[in-house]
Structures are given as C-alpha cells and as structure tokens.
Design a protein around this motif. Sequence first.
Motif, PDB file in Angstrom:
ATOM      1  N   HIS A 130       0.833  -1.210   0.000  1.00 50.26           N
ATOM      2  CA  HIS A 130       0.000   0.000   0.000  1.00 50.26           C
ATOM      3  C   HIS A 130       0.867   1.258   0.000  1.00 50.26           C
ATOM      4  CE1 HIS A 130      -3.629   2.424   1.125  1.00 50.26           C
ATOM      5  NE2 HIS A 130      -2.692   3.192   1.653  1.00 50.26           N
TER       6      HIS A 130
ATOM      7  N   TYR B  22      -5.622  -6.263   5.845  1.00 51.47           N
ATOM      8  CA  TYR B  22      -5.733  -5.017   5.084  1.00 51.47           C
ATOM      9  C   TYR B  22      -7.104  -4.346   5.223  1.00 51.47           C
ATOM     10  CZ  TYR B  22      -5.235  -1.817   1.112  1.00 51.47           C
ATOM     11  OH  TYR B  22      -5.164  -0.698   0.309  1.00 51.47           O
TER      12      TYR B  22
ATOM     13  N   ASN C 263      -9.874   1.564   2.222  1.00 51.25           N
ATOM     14  CA  ASN C 263      -8.824   0.899   1.460  1.00 51.25           C
ATOM     15  C   ASN C 263      -9.279   0.683   0.022  1.00 51.25           C
ATOM     16  OD1 ASN C 263      -6.894   0.705   3.510  1.00 51.25           O
ATOM     17  ND2 ASN C 263      -7.884  -1.084   4.388  1.00 51.25           N
TER      18      ASN C 263
END
Length: 266
Positions: free
Chosen positions: A87, A127, A263
């Motif tokens: 990321h 995540y 995200n």
Amino acid sequence: MRAYGGISIVNAIPCWLGSSAAVDLKIKVSIEETRERDPSESRLVKEILDFFEKRWNIPHVKVKVESDVPSRSGLKSSSAVSVALIHELYSKFSIENYLSPPKLSAILSIKAGVSYTGALDDAAASYYGGISFTDNKYLKILKMSNPPKDVVVMILPRGDRPNVDLNKLKQFSSSFAGIFELAKRSIFDAMRINGTLIAEILGYDKTPINEAIKRGAIAAGISGNGPSYFALSKEGEEGPIYDSLKKFGEPILTRFVELEGDNQTI
C-alpha cells in the motif's frame, strides 16, 4: 500504512480455503527513499521491493516496521507487513490500477517462499479488517464480513514458530473443507474445531485450550500454524478465561476489527 494482526478461523493449508479475523494488534509500515537497500531485509520485504523496482523502476527505499505482533507467531504479522508495504509503495509512487495489496501480497509471499498458500485470507483481513473467506488456490476473496460484536479476544503470544510439516495438514483436506463450510454459519464453532484440530495435528499442548473452554470460552485454539493460542469470550465474561491463560504466560486482551472502507477495492 497501518494493517492488523489476526487469528485463524480456518487454516487454509489443508484445502486452500481459509478464513481469518483481524484483531486490534497494529502493524505500521513507513518507507523513505535511500541510496542503498537495507541488507537485513526479510525475504518477503526483499521480494516485494525487487518486484516494484523491476516493474515500475522505483528508487531504492528503506522500510520501517512498528509492530505489536511477534514474528513467526501465527498472528499474521508477515501478511500485515506485506499489505502495508505494498500500500505504501502504491501511494508513494502513484501506482494505480494493479492488483489489490492482499492479492499481490499472496503472489509475492509464495514467490518469496514464506507461505505455501500465499495466505490471502490473512492478507485480506489484515488489510480490510473484518473477517475474510478466501479461495487461496484461485486467488479469490469470496467474502468479507464484519465480526461479531461484544466479543473479547485473548491471545497467548508465542514467537519463533518451529518448522511445521505441512504434509501433516494436507492429509486432512476434507475435514478442513467441512470446517470452512461451517464457518459460513458459525465462526465460533469453526474456530473451536479448527484451533483444536491444528493443535492435535501439529503436536501443540492442548491444556491451555481445554482450560479456556472449561472456563467458558466461546472458542479457543491455536492460531495459524502456531505457536500462539487464542480464546474468545463474551464481553464481561473474560475474567476466568484470562486467569486460566495466565498460568501459561501473559495474555493480550484485544478486540476484533470491523471492516474499514477507506482501502482499495477488493
């Protein structure tokens, strides 16, 4: 980038189908450009940086990791570092329209030789938060869901996992496929069966698990391939279970993490 540790619902090694739950043990990864790479990089970090340098010609970076999770503990620290690093690299170098961090993490984890299945279930929960259901063989996130509320997670952390004979687990593929189907209906039942069966197959002491269940734990077992233990209780009922675990070490009290919406898409 912040990612999360986690605990297992269904171990993916026997039949490639896995499920994990994110818990509030944070792993933070930051990067900065540097003239030379750190020679002490882990195999997975090296694989990720090599991939990005070759594919997008990015400069060398230095990776800083702050973690609440012991390594080689069964608490998903490798997946958390991996998705957080990916990321950060996407963000810093404005890389878009490629694989999501969990899927790329799975591919590179296999390539680095640190995971047999790629641990997509662990990476997705780490995540996105929440609970993951994945088909690791075909690199598919089947479902992400929010965890049950008002549950206390107790973890008896153990680091430096011994080498695990994966063939022992693969012999039980049909059993774990059944546990995966059960998890869709009841994660607590699945966690209890999965966690106890992993302890039995891999030869871990089941006394902490049995003691926690006797004291009223909703579920207890080994997380991942071990060696860390976990136990769950309803809010306000954790005292006796915590005391039972304390005989074997210093338990960590934490919570499940809900799905986070900021995200990248799955």
